[in-house]
Design a protein around this motif. Structure first.
Motif, PDB file in Angstrom:
ATOM      1  N   THR A 303       0.822  -1.217   0.000  1.00  0.00           N
ATOM      2  CA  THR A 303       0.000   0.000   0.000  1.00  0.00           C
ATOM      3  C   THR A 303       0.851   1.259   0.000  1.00  0.00           C
ATOM      4  OG1 THR A 303      -1.733  -1.167   1.199  1.00  0.00           O
ATOM      5  CG2 THR A 303      -1.834   1.239   1.212  1.00  0.00           C
ATOM      6  N   GLN A 306       2.298   1.785  -3.395  1.00  0.00           N
ATOM      7  CA  GLN A 306       1.315   2.254  -4.364  1.00  0.00           C
ATOM      8  C   GLN A 306       1.036   3.749  -4.195  1.00  0.00           C
ATOM      9  OE1 GLN A 306      -2.124  -0.265  -3.944  1.00  0.00           O
ATOM     10  NE2 GLN A 306      -0.945  -2.122  -4.334  1.00  0.00           N
ATOM     11  N   ASP A 331       3.556  -9.450  -6.871  1.00  0.00           N
ATOM     12  CA  ASP A 331       3.917  -8.430  -5.890  1.00  0.00           C
ATOM     13  C   ASP A 331       5.356  -8.532  -5.394  1.00  0.00           C
ATOM     14  OD1 ASP A 331       1.406  -7.472  -6.173  1.00  0.00           O
ATOM     15  OD2 ASP A 331       0.623  -8.270  -4.292  1.00  0.00           O
ATOM     16  N   TYR A 359      -2.694   2.977 -15.184  1.00  0.00           N
ATOM     17  CA  TYR A 359      -2.319   2.430 -13.875  1.00  0.00           C
ATOM     18  C   TYR A 359      -3.395   2.760 -12.834  1.00  0.00           C
ATOM     19  CZ  TYR A 359       0.137   1.985  -9.398  1.00  0.00           C
ATOM     20  OH  TYR A 359       0.489   1.653  -8.114  1.00  0.00           O
ATOM     21  N   ARG A 360      -3.872   3.994 -12.836  1.00  0.00           N
ATOM     22  CA  ARG A 360      -4.894   4.391 -11.862  1.00  0.00           C
ATOM     23  C   ARG A 360      -6.183   3.589 -12.063  1.00  0.00           C
ATOM     24  NH1 ARG A 360      -5.306  10.805 -11.926  1.00  0.00           N
ATOM     25  NH2 ARG A 360      -6.709  10.385 -10.177  1.00  0.00           N
ATOM     26  N   MET A 363      -5.569   0.070 -10.778  1.00  0.00           N
ATOM     27  CA  MET A 363      -5.586  -0.029  -9.316  1.00  0.00           C
ATOM     28  C   MET A 363      -7.021   0.017  -8.783  1.00  0.00           C
ATOM     29  SD  MET A 363      -2.513  -0.567  -8.605  1.00  0.00           S
ATOM     30  CE  MET A 363      -2.766  -0.634  -6.828  1.00  0.00           C
ATOM     31  N   GLU A 364      -7.869   0.847  -9.392  1.00  0.00           N
ATOM     32  CA  GLU A 364      -9.265   0.921  -8.952  1.00  0.00           C
ATOM     33  C   GLU A 364     -10.032  -0.341  -9.333  1.00  0.00           C
ATOM     34  OE1 GLU A 364     -10.346   2.976  -6.960  1.00  0.00           O
ATOM     35  OE2 GLU A 364      -9.077   4.757  -7.119  1.00  0.00           O
ATOM     36  N   LYS A 366      -8.770  -3.435  -9.256  1.00  0.00           N
ATOM     37  CA  LYS A 366      -8.333  -4.618  -8.501  1.00  0.00           C
ATOM     38  C   LYS A 366      -9.395  -5.034  -7.485  1.00  0.00           C
ATOM     39  CE  LYS A 366      -4.047  -5.207  -7.177  1.00  0.00           C
ATOM     40  NZ  LYS A 366      -2.709  -5.005  -6.578  1.00  0.00           N
TER      41      LYS A 366
END
Length: 595
Positions: A303, A306, A331, A359-360, A363-364, A366
């Motif tokens: 986290t 990120q 990861d 990328y944003r 990430m949202e 996931k």
């Protein structure tokens, strides 16, 4: 500081054609010289050097400047370094003032004590098998230990301090270098004990500080040098000196830690720097701007990593970089991945690095369960603000992508974006700003050219200075460099025009200001015999631009006050808006000029 007279002398002694010809091939073309631009890839020469004007300009990428700024850009030097380099070329000693010399002398002492400490730590490593085995188990070979000057701080309170005392250094010297700590009763002890050591280098390869890692489970796991005259974490990047030594790319990868960088470097991937365990700063971004235009971030996947990635990407984006994110499977961190899979696999990840928006969105996305309607609704609400920040072309592309992921109809997403924008949401104001930026990439505002015309006219025709001064104020100019040049002209208007031009050129000590000054000198000049009409037109264009900005700001405030129910404030602003619109609509220049 280097005196302005000396800077001018060095510049005049270094003919720009001769200097540039030493590093690239130039061919004569009329009065000028042309060649393939060293700052961007091209097959047809667009890089032009003027012997008469002593400037260079590329009509392909827009780079421009004088002989000093060419060296700054080509050698990746700062201004004093470029002046010294050119001074040495023509056998001119660059003398600086006493205060600078004193400060420089203190810095040199710190550099020397850091080198002694690095030698001490390295020598300890050669004698300690436990410390060496730590590095060997992490995949390091003997060449890498030497290349990075890795070392070991013994488990003793005064070992380094006694070693440095025997070499003539005082406790104050060691304290200023951050190598020892002051305890109670004016006693001192070594900062680093029982740790493997990583010397930190600046971009020139000079030791500026240290990082130490424990060999057991004690805390803190990593300990860095404190902030000193040399060691400033927010302004330096670990490993940049190795990148500069082997520069063959327009891309740099940023990782978090020492071991990530060293593992990649040992595997043959040398275009890597580390941010010294801190969030990326604006100063570090500006340092990188000397060398590349594309940055790939490869932070840890936890986290914290990120969040650091997103913060770093925003900073880099503001500085104009092409920013991407490298996603490591399972990861893992870069160190572990490259040791298990090799450099080819990591290079493949570099090629697949994601742009910021992608990328944003990733990430949202996931953990989204596409069969859960509530999750999809929450997902789209998070995505809409991201889409609002994009220019229209990008927005269309990513709406298609989000529609594919969420299985929501594209038109529904368009409607949601429009609804958010119509509400005057904060995100829409961000979107407008970004849209403005993207427009400027394609079409420069007319007011900027008008400012250049006025400034060049003032430089070429002294008689126009007073007239222009009476028509427009310094603060009416848009660009900061234009404000600076305008103010400088007014303060030095008694100088002959050639001397005034040289005086300003010396003041433009960074690449961007030098480039803009060349653009000003290349701009058309108003005819001295009949210039009042043309000057009034330029002034009107500039003031109209400022009024348009004021109008836009007021309209945004009106939207905000309407949403908050502040009707009195809204009425007052509406009245101001009418007044501004009347001024914008006038055909004649303001201040009573004539067309």
């Amino acid at each position: 500081m280097i005196s302005e007279d000396l800077i001018l002398k060095i510049k005049e002694e270094n003919d720009i054609v001769d200097v540039i010809s030493e590093v690239m091939t130039l061919k004569r073309a009329g009065r000028n010289y042309v060649g393939l631009c060293p700052f961007h890839g091209e097959k047809t020469p667009s890089f032009t050097v003027s012997k008469d004007k002593q400037i260079f300009k590329c009509f392909g990428c827009g780079e421009a400047g004088n002989v000093i700024t060419f060296i700054m850009k080509y050698k990746r030097f700062n201004f004093p370094e470029a002046v010294k380099f050119l001074g040495e070329r023509v056998n001119i000693d660059v003398e600086e003032d006493k205060a600078y010399e004193l400060k420089n002398s203190k810095k040199n002492k710190l550099y020397k004590i850091n080198v002694e400490a690095a030698k001490y730590f390295f020598n300890n490593l050669t004698k300690n098998s436990v410390a060496r085995n730590y590095f060997f188990k992490r995949g390091m070979d003997k060449k890498t230990l030497v290349r990075f000057g890795l070392g070991y701080a013994v488990d003793d309170w005064n070992s380094l301090m006694n070693y440095l005392k025997n070499r003539g250094y005082t406790a104050l010297d060691m304290l200023e270098a951050g190598l020892i700590i002051k305890g109670k009763n004016n006693s001192y002890y070594d900062r680093f004990r029982n740790r493997v050591m990583f010397p930190v280098f600046d971009y020139k390869g000079r030791v500026i500080g240290f990082g130490g890692r424990v060999l057991n489970d004690s805390k803190p796991k990593y300990l860095n040098s404190p902030e000193t005259e040399l060691f400033k974490k927010g302004t330096n990047l670990y490993g940049l000196n190795f990148v500069i030594d082997h520069f063959k790319t327009d891309t740099i990868v940023i990782v978090e830690g020492y071991m990530d960088l060293i593992s990649l470097n040992q595997s043959g991937i040398v275009n890597v720097v580390a941010s010294l365990g801190t969030a990326l700063t604006t100063q570090q971004a500006k340092l990188l701007k000397r060398y590349v235009k594309k940055i790939i971030i490869s932070y840890d996947a936890d986290t914290a990593g990120q969040l650091a990635t997103l913060r770093g990407m925003e900073i880099l984006k503001k500085e104009g970089f092409d920013v991407r994110v490298l996603m490591i499977p399972e990861d893992k961190d870069p160190d572990e991945f490259v040791r298990n899979h090799g450099s080819k696999a990591f290079e493949s990840l570099i090629e697949k690095a994601l742009p910021l928006t992608e990328y944003r969105i990733f990430m949202e996305s996931k953990g989204i369960n596409l069969s859960d309607k509530e999750m999809i609704i929450k997902y789209t609400r998070k995505i809409i603000p991201i889409l609002l920040e994009l220019d229209p072309v990008e927005r269309e592309l990513y709406i298609k992508r989000v529609a594919e992921i969420s299985k929501i109809n594209e038109q529904v997403l368009y409607d949601m974006v429009a609804r958010y924008a119509h509400r005057g949401n904060d995100y829409s104001s961000n979107s407008n700003k970004l849209d403005d930026v993207n427009m400027k990439l394609y079409m420069e505002p007319a007011s900027v050219k008008a400012e250049r015309v006025l400034l060049n006219t003032m430089l070429k025709h002294n008689s126009s200075i007073e007239y222009i001064r009476d028509k427009i104020k310094v603060e009416d100019m848009d660009m900061n460099i234009h404000k600076f040049i305008y103010k400088t002209i007014l303060e030095n208007k008694s100088l002959p025009k050639d001397e005034l031009k040289r005086f300003i050129e010396v003041k433009c000590t960074d690449i961007e200001s030098s480039k803009e000054f060349v653009k000003i000198l290349d701009t058309e000049v108003i005819d001295e015999n009949n210039c009042s009409v043309a000057i009034n037109d330029c002034v009107a264009q500039i003031k109209k631009s400022r009024l348009e900005e004021s109008k836009k700001a007021i309209m945004e405030k009106i939207k905000k006050y309407e949403a908050e129910g502040k009707f009195d404030e809204t009425i007052k602003l509406a009245s101001e808006l009418v007044d501004i619109q009347k001024k914008i609509s006038k055909e004649i220049p303001m201040e009573g000029g004539n067309r």
